[in-house]
Design a protein around this motif. Structure first.
Motif, PDB file in Angstrom:
ATOM      1  N   VAL A  34       0.838  -1.210   0.000  1.00  0.00           N
ATOM      2  CA  VAL A  34       0.000   0.000   0.000  1.00  0.00           C
ATOM      3  C   VAL A  34       0.869   1.256   0.000  1.00  0.00           C
ATOM      4  O   VAL A  34       0.628   2.193  -0.779  1.00  0.00           O
ATOM      5  CB  VAL A  34      -0.961  -0.014   1.200  1.00  0.00           C
ATOM      6  CG1 VAL A  34      -1.617   1.338   1.399  1.00  0.00           C
ATOM      7  CG2 VAL A  34      -2.014  -1.083   1.013  1.00  0.00           C
ATOM      8  N   CYS A  35       1.890   1.288   0.822  1.00  0.00           N
ATOM      9  CA  CYS A  35       2.789   2.457   0.853  1.00  0.00           C
ATOM     10  C   CYS A  35       3.519   2.629  -0.471  1.00  0.00           C
ATOM     11  O   CYS A  35       3.712   3.751  -0.943  1.00  0.00           O
ATOM     12  CB  CYS A  35       3.785   2.329   1.994  1.00  0.00           C
ATOM     13  SG  CYS A  35       3.059   2.511   3.615  1.00  0.00           S
TER      14      CYS A  35
ATOM     15  N   ILE B 295       2.428   1.697  -3.473  1.00  0.00           N
ATOM     16  CA  ILE B 295       1.459   2.189  -4.455  1.00  0.00           C
ATOM     17  C   ILE B 295       1.172   3.661  -4.250  1.00  0.00           C
ATOM     18  O   ILE B 295       1.133   4.452  -5.204  1.00  0.00           O
ATOM     19  CB  ILE B 295       0.172   1.336  -4.409  1.00  0.00           C
ATOM     20  CG1 ILE B 295       0.458  -0.055  -4.969  1.00  0.00           C
ATOM     21  CG2 ILE B 295      -0.958   2.002  -5.189  1.00  0.00           C
ATOM     22  CD1 ILE B 295      -0.670  -1.049  -4.765  1.00  0.00           C
ATOM     23  N   VAL B 296       0.985   4.067  -3.012  1.00  0.00           N
ATOM     24  CA  VAL B 296       0.734   5.493  -2.711  1.00  0.00           C
ATOM     25  C   VAL B 296       1.932   6.327  -3.136  1.00  0.00           C
ATOM     26  O   VAL B 296       1.771   7.414  -3.712  1.00  0.00           O
ATOM     27  CB  VAL B 296       0.408   5.670  -1.210  1.00  0.00           C
ATOM     28  CG1 VAL B 296       0.450   7.126  -0.813  1.00  0.00           C
ATOM     29  CG2 VAL B 296      -0.952   5.076  -0.904  1.00  0.00           C
ATOM     30  N   GLU B 297       3.129   5.855  -2.868  1.00  0.00           N
ATOM     31  CA  GLU B 297       4.337   6.600  -3.226  1.00  0.00           C
ATOM     32  C   GLU B 297       4.496   6.725  -4.747  1.00  0.00           C
ATOM     33  O   GLU B 297       4.905   7.769  -5.263  1.00  0.00           O
ATOM     34  CB  GLU B 297       5.558   5.920  -2.629  1.00  0.00           C
ATOM     35  CG  GLU B 297       6.862   6.600  -2.939  1.00  0.00           C
ATOM     36  CD  GLU B 297       7.026   7.927  -2.226  1.00  0.00           C
ATOM     37  OE1 GLU B 297       7.778   8.771  -2.760  1.00  0.00           O
ATOM     38  OE2 GLU B 297       6.439   8.103  -1.173  1.00  0.00           O
ATOM     39  N   GLN B 298       4.161   5.689  -5.474  1.00  0.00           N
ATOM     40  CA  GLN B 298       4.374   5.700  -6.920  1.00  0.00           C
ATOM     41  C   GLN B 298       3.300   6.455  -7.696  1.00  0.00           C
ATOM     42  O   GLN B 298       3.613   7.077  -8.703  1.00  0.00           O
ATOM     43  CB  GLN B 298       4.450   4.258  -7.448  1.00  0.00           C
ATOM     44  CG  GLN B 298       5.658   3.503  -6.971  1.00  0.00           C
ATOM     45  CD  GLN B 298       6.951   4.124  -7.434  1.00  0.00           C
ATOM     46  OE1 GLN B 298       7.090   4.533  -8.573  1.00  0.00           O
ATOM     47  NE2 GLN B 298       7.912   4.212  -6.530  1.00  0.00           N
ATOM     48  N   PHE B 299       2.075   6.395  -7.234  1.00  0.00           N
ATOM     49  CA  PHE B 299       0.992   6.892  -8.074  1.00  0.00           C
ATOM     50  C   PHE B 299       0.284   8.123  -7.534  1.00  0.00           C
ATOM     51  O   PHE B 299      -0.556   8.698  -8.214  1.00  0.00           O
ATOM     52  CB  PHE B 299      -0.036   5.778  -8.293  1.00  0.00           C
ATOM     53  CG  PHE B 299       0.544   4.594  -9.007  1.00  0.00           C
ATOM     54  CD1 PHE B 299       0.965   4.706 -10.331  1.00  0.00           C
ATOM     55  CD2 PHE B 299       0.732   3.393  -8.360  1.00  0.00           C
ATOM     56  CE1 PHE B 299       1.524   3.624 -10.991  1.00  0.00           C
ATOM     57  CE2 PHE B 299       1.287   2.307  -9.003  1.00  0.00           C
ATOM     58  CZ  PHE B 299       1.684   2.424 -10.326  1.00  0.00           C
ATOM     59  N   PHE B 300       0.555   8.550  -6.320  1.00  0.00           N
ATOM     60  CA  PHE B 300      -0.148   9.720  -5.800  1.00  0.00           C
ATOM     61  C   PHE B 300       0.787  10.825  -5.401  1.00  0.00           C
ATOM     62  O   PHE B 300       1.858  10.784  -5.135  1.00  0.00           O
ATOM     63  CB  PHE B 300      -1.032   9.348  -4.611  1.00  0.00           C
ATOM     64  CG  PHE B 300      -2.148   8.415  -4.988  1.00  0.00           C
ATOM     65  CD1 PHE B 300      -3.234   8.870  -5.686  1.00  0.00           C
ATOM     66  CD2 PHE B 300      -2.093   7.069  -4.646  1.00  0.00           C
ATOM     67  CE1 PHE B 300      -4.276   8.020  -6.032  1.00  0.00           C
ATOM     68  CE2 PHE B 300      -3.120   6.212  -4.988  1.00  0.00           C
ATOM     69  CZ  PHE B 300      -4.217   6.676  -5.671  1.00  0.00           C
TER      70      PHE B 300
END
Length: 93
Positions: free
Chosen positions: A85-86, A88-93
């Motif tokens: 989750v971290c 994905i958040v770092e890469q896409f948001f």
């Protein structure tokens, strides 16, 4: 957890018991990983900010191991899900 003799971990897996018996090797591997991460941080961010980022990462890893391991809030799957989750958040948001 390899550094304390006072902590008991009854359900430790066989692989972790093998690493625990080779104390010098496991410490050298962990130190090598930290050194590689520090060098990569310095290469990508510059010398000063790379060293600062390495110190922050070391403090974060220490805090998370103290928070999650003794109280067993999350298991291995939970930690892996948190990492995903971290990431994905770092890469896409």
């Amino acid at each position: 957890m390899n550094t304390s003799k006072r902590i008991s971990w009854p359900e430790k897996s066989v692989r972790l018991q093998q690493w625990g018996s080779k104390l010098r090797l496991s410490r050298n591997v962990a130190g090598s990983f930290f050194l590689i991460a520090t060098v990569l941080s310095m290469a990508f961010l510059g010398i000063g900010s790379g060293i600062f980022a390495a110190v922050v990462m070391l403090m974060a890893a220490g805090c998370l191991s103290i928070l999650f391991f003794p109280f067993r809030y999350l298991g291995l799957r939970g930690l892996f899900a948190l990492f995903v989750v971290c990431f994905i958040v770092e890469q896409f948001f």
